[in-house]
Scaffold this motif. Structure first.
Motif, PDB file in Angstrom:
ATOM      1  N   UNK A 400       0.832  -1.206   0.000  1.00  0.00           N
ATOM      2  CA  UNK A 400       0.000   0.000   0.000  1.00  0.00           C
ATOM      3  C   UNK A 400       0.869   1.261   0.000  1.00  0.00           C
ATOM      4  N   UNK A 401       0.344   2.300  -0.648  1.00  0.00           N
ATOM      5  CA  UNK A 401       0.951   3.617  -0.511  1.00  0.00           C
ATOM      6  C   UNK A 401       0.331   4.276   0.721  1.00  0.00           C
ATOM      7  N   UNK A 402       1.183   4.858   1.565  1.00  0.00           N
ATOM      8  CA  UNK A 402       0.699   5.442   2.817  1.00  0.00           C
ATOM      9  C   UNK A 402       1.260   6.848   2.986  1.00  0.00           C
ATOM     10  N   UNK A 403       0.560   7.611   3.797  1.00  0.00           N
ATOM     11  CA  UNK A 403       1.069   8.932   4.192  1.00  0.00           C
ATOM     12  C   UNK A 403       1.718   8.786   5.568  1.00  0.00           C
ATOM     13  N   UNK A 404       2.966   9.205   5.642  1.00  0.00           N
ATOM     14  CA  UNK A 404       3.738   9.106   6.876  1.00  0.00           C
ATOM     15  C   UNK A 404       3.898  10.498   7.462  1.00  0.00           C
ATOM     16  N   UNK A 405       3.724  10.604   8.752  1.00  0.00           N
ATOM     17  CA  UNK A 405       3.940  11.881   9.424  1.00  0.00           C
ATOM     18  C   UNK A 405       4.770  11.639  10.683  1.00  0.00           C
ATOM     19  N   UNK A 406       5.230  12.720  11.253  1.00  0.00           N
ATOM     20  CA  UNK A 406       5.947  12.631  12.518  1.00  0.00           C
ATOM     21  C   UNK A 406       4.997  13.101  13.604  1.00  0.00           C
ATOM     22  N   UNK A 407       4.493  12.158  14.376  1.00  0.00           N
ATOM     23  CA  UNK A 407       3.505  12.477  15.413  1.00  0.00           C
ATOM     24  C   UNK A 407       4.130  13.429  16.415  1.00  0.00           C
ATOM     25  N   UNK A 408       3.437  14.547  16.677  1.00  0.00           N
ATOM     26  CA  UNK A 408       4.020  15.556  17.537  1.00  0.00           C
ATOM     27  C   UNK A 408       5.294  16.096  16.947  1.00  0.00           C
ATOM     28  N   UNK A 409       5.444  15.969  15.625  1.00  0.00           N
ATOM     29  CA  UNK A 409       6.630  16.392  14.895  1.00  0.00           C
ATOM     30  C   UNK A 409       7.869  15.616  15.336  1.00  0.00           C
ATOM     31  N   UNK A 410       7.666  14.403  15.881  1.00  0.00           N
ATOM     32  CA  UNK A 410       8.798  13.644  16.389  1.00  0.00           C
ATOM     33  C   UNK A 410       8.790  12.207  15.873  1.00  0.00           C
ATOM     34  N   UNK A 411       7.855  11.384  16.342  1.00  0.00           N
ATOM     35  CA  UNK A 411       7.906   9.944  16.079  1.00  0.00           C
ATOM     36  C   UNK A 411       7.231   9.622  14.751  1.00  0.00           C
ATOM     37  N   UNK A 412       7.917   8.952  13.828  1.00  0.00           N
ATOM     38  CA  UNK A 412       7.277   8.582  12.556  1.00  0.00           C
ATOM     39  C   UNK A 412       6.151   7.578  12.773  1.00  0.00           C
ATOM     40  N   UNK A 413       5.023   7.830  12.122  1.00  0.00           N
ATOM     41  CA  UNK A 413       3.909   6.901  12.185  1.00  0.00           C
ATOM     42  C   UNK A 413       3.151   6.956  10.863  1.00  0.00           C
ATOM     43  N   UNK A 414       2.433   5.871  10.561  1.00  0.00           N
ATOM     44  CA  UNK A 414       1.589   5.829   9.375  1.00  0.00           C
ATOM     45  C   UNK A 414       0.276   6.522   9.699  1.00  0.00           C
ATOM     46  N   UNK A 415      -0.037   7.588   8.934  1.00  0.00           N
ATOM     47  CA  UNK A 415      -1.242   8.368   9.208  1.00  0.00           C
ATOM     48  C   UNK A 415      -2.462   7.811   8.483  1.00  0.00           C
TER      49      UNK A 415
END
Length: 697
Positions: A400-415
């Motif tokens: 799958x193609x996913x959008x990744x963000x940094x939760x709280x601008x810190x920890x990478x997670x799949x959004x």
């Protein structure tokens, strides 16, 4: 006034094109060595200022290293080192702990928001507040990047670096003096016409290029990389061994004064700090109104990926300090400043695999392995999927193609999944990927039921048992544990005590001395304090605080082990969930087997359970560092005698105990409420004896 003026030192041969072909150290007299060492110290401070503050180095790195090495050789040979020598940056002796130190002034947080309208509302509040105060000055805004590092207080006396502390709770923080001393951009001695006393606030950070290089080295060594530069900076600054901090690439920006001097405007402060040798951020600017400040934030957002340091927004402050005084502060934050945050970063990539990691307590955490993607200047190739319920919610699958963000601008997670090209969401395993034991679900989370029979849990439990939070057994780190498990010498913590010198010297990398040292460390850990032992064996939800409460309540390990859930819930800090976790841990057949074998080698010391009433009704508050006591030891002593130990002074406080470097706020509060102060350990112990509490020799 410092001897180190803002202009280049006069008649110093080590400034421009310095000679580096020194005569042998042995050829110098002690007097000649002292003169040369002082000139080298003076020159190195000058070059540090040119490099870190002015960004205009006068010599190349090789010449600088030669000067620094020569100074170190002179100081070691002739014992001419000074307290503020640049060579002290290489680190001091390791510490057993980081004691608390109270700040000279509160280090408040800042109100924040991520929308422009929130910033305009801040402007309206400022204008209304100043209008109510009949303030007639010109309102301008001082704008600076909001650094994503670790905030520290740094104190100078007579221009010489004295101490440093983390922000902590805003009133007190960890004493990180020796660690901050190792940071090259923190001057050991101020320059120019500085105040006699100065407390400044700075942000310690790890530059992004240095962070990526350091993470690459960690991966090559087989260690886990840091998730982001902020974590790297925080972990480095809290090292107990300053020499470890000295080896890691930290830097600092100074951005506020806490005590010792006053300025008419914050911009004046910004221009003055570099004159004293304190590095400031070149991106700081002065704006005429709030709309220009909003534009400033947008410009920093556009360039954030090109900066050498991480920022997560900007701070907008009223420039005029008289206006700031009129606006004042709440108990938490100043009314004259606002943090305009950036949105969380996010990028798109493809999930190539999902692996399930097994933690020390058996918790299973799914991790997405992805095509590497730049997320806010950091290359991310793995991201947490948190738990089985999160996988089901997202519907994420391999491919799958996913959008990744940094939760709280810190920890990478799949959004979110943006293109479901895979074969449906990932099917969470029904058995542990390490030991094949059944997976048990607890709400949204999943756990391996294998307990200490699972290699992953055994490995992490051995690491935890020997860690500083456990029994602090030196020589049993992650790599050593893996080596011992691979060799079949250790399957669980009980096997540690059956190791012999011969077992260890047969392994690669072990000599007779290192083997003997480990065996000696293990022998010293055969009669640990009960609280330490309860922490070390890795009961879920039982950290140092709960373990101490259990030890005080039950007294012996056998009593803790046999306690039912109702008995456990009678203990302070133990609720139904924690009680159930403790009972489940001791009821596990695999855990029982390991513990029985462990107790054949280890005899946890009985804890004192009796609590006196000599101090009943009395409340103590502590500030500063007490010689011979940790803060926890002193509080525990009071509480065992029936007293109370609180963190702040009020009208209900009976005694304020002053250690070294006491905080001014608590002393002022004590004076306001008429609280008796006890100056130092002797006065504290004397007061306890007055009430019949046995202390000291």
């Amino acid at each position: 006034m410092s001897d180190d003026a803002a202009d280049p030192p006069a008649d110093n041969p080590y400034l421009d094109e310095p000679p580096t072909d020194f005569d042998p150290v042995e050829a110098l007299t002690e007097a000649d060595a002292a003169v040369q060492a002082e000139r080298l110290r003076e020159a190195i401070r000058y070059h540090d200022h040119r490099y870190y503050v002015e960004n205009d180095p006068a010599i190349d790195d090789r010449a600088y290293d030669a000067l620094f090495s020569r100074l170190r050789d002179l100081e070691e040979k002739f014992d001419v080192r000074t307290e503020d020598s640049p060579t002290r940056r290489v680190g001091g002796a390791p510490r057993d702990e980081l004691p608390d130190v109270e700040h000279v002034a509160p280090m408040r947080s800042i109100d924040q928001g991520g929308e422009a309208e929130a910033v305009r509302e801040f402007d309206r509040r400022v204008r209304q507040g100043l209008e109510s105060a009949d303030w007639a000055g010109e309102l301008e805004y001082y704008c600076e990047p909001k650094f994503d590092g670790l905030s520290v207080e740094v104190v100078y006396e007579d221009g010489v670096f004295q101490r440093a502390a983390t922000r902590g709770d805003g009133q007190a923080g960890d004493d990180v003096t020796e660690n901050v001393r190792t940071i090259p951009s923190v001057p050991q001695r101020l320059r120019g016409d500085h105040p006699d006393f100065l407390a400044v606030r700075g942000e310690v950070y790890m530059p992004k290029p240095a962070f990526q290089e350091y993470n690459r080295e960690l991966v090559e060594r087989g260690d886990d990389p840091f998730a982001n530069p902020r974590n790297a900076a925080a972990g480095t600054l809290r090292q107990l061994d300053p020499s470890v901090t000295a080896e890691r690439p930290l830097s600092v920006f100074f951005f506020d004064t806490l005590a010792g001097t006053e300025f008419d405007t914050r911009w004046e402060m910004h221009e003055t700090l570099p004159e004293w040798g304190l590095r400031v951020c070149e991106k700081t600017d002065l704006k005429p109104d709030i709309e220009a400040a909003i534009d400033y934030r947008d410009a920093r957002l556009d360039e954030r990926d090109d900066l050498d340091y991480e920022i997560d927004g900007v701070v907008i402050s009223v420039d005029d300090t008289d206006a700031c005084e009129e606006l004042g502060a709440t108990s938490r934050a100043p009314r004259w400043a606002f943090a305009y945050k950036f949105p969380a970063r996010s990028e798109h990539t493809t999930v190539r695999d999902v692996v399930v990691q097994v933690g020390r307590t058996g918790r299973l955490t799914p991790v997405a392995l992805m095509d590497p993607v730049e997320v806010g200047g950091v290359t991310v190739s793995r991201a947490s999927l948190h738990n089985p319920a999160e996988i089901e919610r997202l519907g994420v699958g391999i491919g799958d193609e996913v959008r990744v963000r940094r939760a709280g601008d810190v920890i990478p997670e799949v959004a979110e999944v943006t293109d479901a090209d895979g074969d449906g969401h990932f099917a969470f395993p029904e058995t542990c990927p390490v030991c094949a034991s059944p997976v048990e679900r607890d709400g949204p989370m999943a756990f391996c039921s294998g307990g200490l029979g699972c290699r992953a849990q055994r490995e992490r439990s051995v690491q935890h048992y020997a860690s500083r939070k456990g029994l602090d057994i030196e020589g049993v780190g992650e790599e050593r544990v893996q080596q011992l498990l691979d060799a079949g010498l250790v399957a669980d913590v009980a096997d540690l005590y059956e190791l012999t010198v011969e077992d260890l010297t047969d392994l690669e990398g072990w000599g007779a001395r290192s083997a003997e040292n480990l065996i000696a460390e293990l022998d010293e850990a055969r009669e640990p304090p009960l609280a330490d032992f309860l922490t070390a064996i890795g009961i879920p939800e039982v950290g140092e605080t709960v373990a101490a409460s259990l030890a005080r309540y039950f007294g012996t390990f056998d009593a803790v082990r046999a306690a039912g859930e109702d008995d456990l819930q009678a203990v302070e800090d133990v609720g139904p969930t924690v009680a159930a976790e403790i009972r489940d841990f001791f009821d596990s057949e695999a855990n029982r087997d390991v513990l029985d074998r462990l107790l054949a080698h280890v005899d946890p010391r009985e804890a004192e359970t009796e609590t006196g009433d000599a101090l009943d009704g009395l409340t103590f508050v502590f500030t500063g560092s007490l010689d011979g006591y940790t803060r926890g030891d002193a509080q525990d002593l009071v509480e065992r005698a029936g007293g109370s130990a609180t963190s702040s002074v009020s009208s209900n406080t009976d005694f304020l105990v002053l250690g070294s470097n006491p905080g001014q706020t608590k002393r002022d509060d004590a004076a306001e409420h008429g609280v008796e102060t006890l100056d130092g350990v002797e006065a504290f112990e004397s007061k306890l004896r007055e009430y019949g509490v046995e202390v000291g020799a």
